[in-house]
Design an enzyme around this catalytic site. Structure first.
Site, PDB file in Angstrom:
ATOM      1  N   HIS A   1      17.011 -26.878  42.301  1.00 21.15           N
ATOM      2  CA  HIS A   1      15.634 -26.978  42.805  1.00 21.15           C
ATOM      3  C   HIS A   1      14.627 -27.026  41.664  1.00 21.15           C
ATOM      4  CE1 HIS A   1      17.591 -26.007  46.525  1.00 21.15           C
ATOM      5  NE2 HIS A   1      17.939 -24.807  46.100  1.00 21.15           N
TER       6      HIS A   1
ATOM      7  N   HIS B   1      18.545 -27.613  50.757  1.00 20.92           N
ATOM      8  CA  HIS B   1      19.932 -27.898  50.397  1.00 20.92           C
ATOM      9  C   HIS B   1      20.467 -29.047  51.231  1.00 20.92           C
ATOM     10  CE1 HIS B   1      19.103 -23.553  50.059  1.00 20.92           C
ATOM     11  NE2 HIS B   1      19.558 -23.739  48.842  1.00 20.92           N
TER      12      HIS B   1
END
Lengths: 332, 332
Positions: free
Chosen positions: B56, B218
């Protein structure tokens, strides 16, 4: 084609409208096709104007602000802006101390900036130009006679912009810009092609296990199609090409950029930077400043470019000088 | 899979080695799995620790620095870090004034941060936690009971980080972090799936004309698969969902982020921001600060998320306070 857009035709004005909404410190004028510092002109100071086809954001519009560009002229995607845009920009930012055009070496940009310089001269604006041609991948390419201008454009805009900000005259600002270009080399590798809104499909075909080595920022062909290799091998090959064309030697200092082309995650760029850092250290070259991120992009292309600039005097002090733009900000 | 990497197994340590090479102001310790400000601990000041699965970036490692996080614990890609990492980080940054854990609401992260808090307490470190659960897309998802934590994590880290920097005590810093989370809502749309180095192929299949509405960071499923629509319609739908869950009203001020998920060009993010800005203006809501760019990503996923945070007192002053991290920097 999967993009956030309303229509392909309105992509550029819609994106510029968003830029305007996000950055009230910029004057975005869709009629003249210019993005100008809202406090321009600055009395007694040389002004910098750059521009080129859109699709390389944040270049150039994201580099308008204190310590860098006074104005940018965004052309249509991958298409040179027209001379009237450059003339509007020059007129908006000239305070009487003259205007420096920073021009990437693509035939359309070169011709249009030359025409704009002539028009500006007729209006009494003193203009000089710096031509950026740092990409060592190929001589003469699609859109280009000579070498293409890519990542070093940011270096020229930052360092010459700082020289203008401290009050250097036009000849000196132009001279330092030319020196930055001469001290810089870039090379890019594409993992995928990019898709322009108007074409609606990738600009070229690249098999799932191949990379385009030496790709241009519009997806122009590079030196070769090669099999995908580990990142450390790619980084070593790219640095070898760059340093073979450069006179950097052990003991030298460099400013380095590992630049994402738009579709590559930051973690991969840091990984590549780590390899570049190790390889330069082995050659005795010290990286004194660096950028890792998306700065000179090609829409959604996955890939990266590496730019190496020798940190000659007085580049480093000018690099460290304050800059306050949407995409580059420090010291403020 | 086309990525810049050496081996899938070494992806994370290689990327962290690059981060370390690029940022000498950070202590990157591959043994303990921590990224710590090299000047930590700061005497007498509350310290902030966050972390979560990698992939991320720049979250969280790119937010370590003055005015934001004191340390980050990067887990394997899309996998919670382990309690020992968090304990190492807490030990490294605690000056005696206590440590705030900023935890995104995923079951693994929550359990591991709880265990780390217990271990830290046993060692005499006072710990409080802020749970971030701003994503209004779904209740209970893959990896999550309740709502997922996404974009607001940056807002909590920035604003609570500034509260810690000005010397607020642990209870106050935690309280302001919880208030930021409560004042924030996020929602994401994916145009493509992302590919983890270990899987080597996209995490889900998405037809060429469809988008995943409400996707998780995700690649977890969202609310629906829908046909790709113009950006103004997507922005309107997303804002409708966010504002239906929020008590923002005409006359209110907001801090807004249009965040790229990793594979989306900056020009598209600005385009979306322009739509968001117009839509909020029509509702009488004024955007007083904004971020447009890649901040909380999902590897190479094309898509974006929108986060809206009500600019309650004293959020704005803390937002504007100096911050000096790899990915967020102003006022310095």
């Amino acid at each position: 084609m999967k993009k956030f857009l309303n229509t392909a035709e309105s992509f550029l004005p819609d994106a510029l409208a968003g830029l305007a909404a996000a950055h009230p410190e910029l004057r975005v004028d869709l009629d003249t096709g210019t993005v100008v510092r809202s406090d321009a002109p600055t009395e007694g100071r040389v002004a910098l104007v750059s521009g080129g086809g859109s699709g390389h954001e944040p270049l150039h519009t994201g580099f308008v602000g204190a310590g860098m560009l006074d104005a940018a002229c965004p052309g249509e995607i991958f298409t040179s802006p027209v001379p009237d845009q450059m003339l509007s920009a020059a007129t908006a930012v000239n305070s009487g101390a003259g205007v420096l055009f920073v021009v990437k070496n693509y035939t359309g940009d070169v011709l249009n900036f030359e025409m704009a310089a002539d028009l500006a001269s007729e209006e009494g604006i003193e203009v000089q130009s710096v031509l950026v041609n740092d990409d060592v991948a190929v001589e003469d390419s699609t859109f280009t006679a000579g070498r293409r201008g890519t990542g070093a454009t940011l270096f020229v805009e930052k360092i010459a912009g700082a020289a203008a900000a401290r009050g250097d005259d036009l000849a000196s600002v132009a001279e330092i810009g030319r020196r930055v270009n001469a001290a810089s080399r870039s090379f890019a590798v594409a993992l995928t092609a990019c898709t322009t809104p108007s074409a609606g499909r990738p600009g070229f075909d690249l098999p799932e296990d191949e990379i385009e080595v030496g790709v241009g920022i519009h997806g122009e062909p590079g030196r070769s199609r090669e099999k995908l290799r580990p990142a450390n091998e790619i980084a070593a090959d790219v640095l070898e090409i760059i340093l073979n064309d450069h006179d950097l030697a052990s003991g030298d200092e460099a400013i380095v950029m590992v630049n994402g082309l738009g579709g590559t995650p930051l973690s991969e760029l840091y990984l590549v930077y780590g390899e570049v850092s190790s390889l330069l250290a082995k050659r005795g070259i010290t990286i004194v400043r660096r950028l890792v991120g998306d700065y000179v992009t090609s829409l959604d292309m996955a890939g990266c470019s590496i730019t190496v600039c020798r940190a000659e005097e007085p580049f480093l002090a000018l690099w460290d000088a304050p800059v306050n733009t949407p995409a580059l900000r420090w010291g403020v």
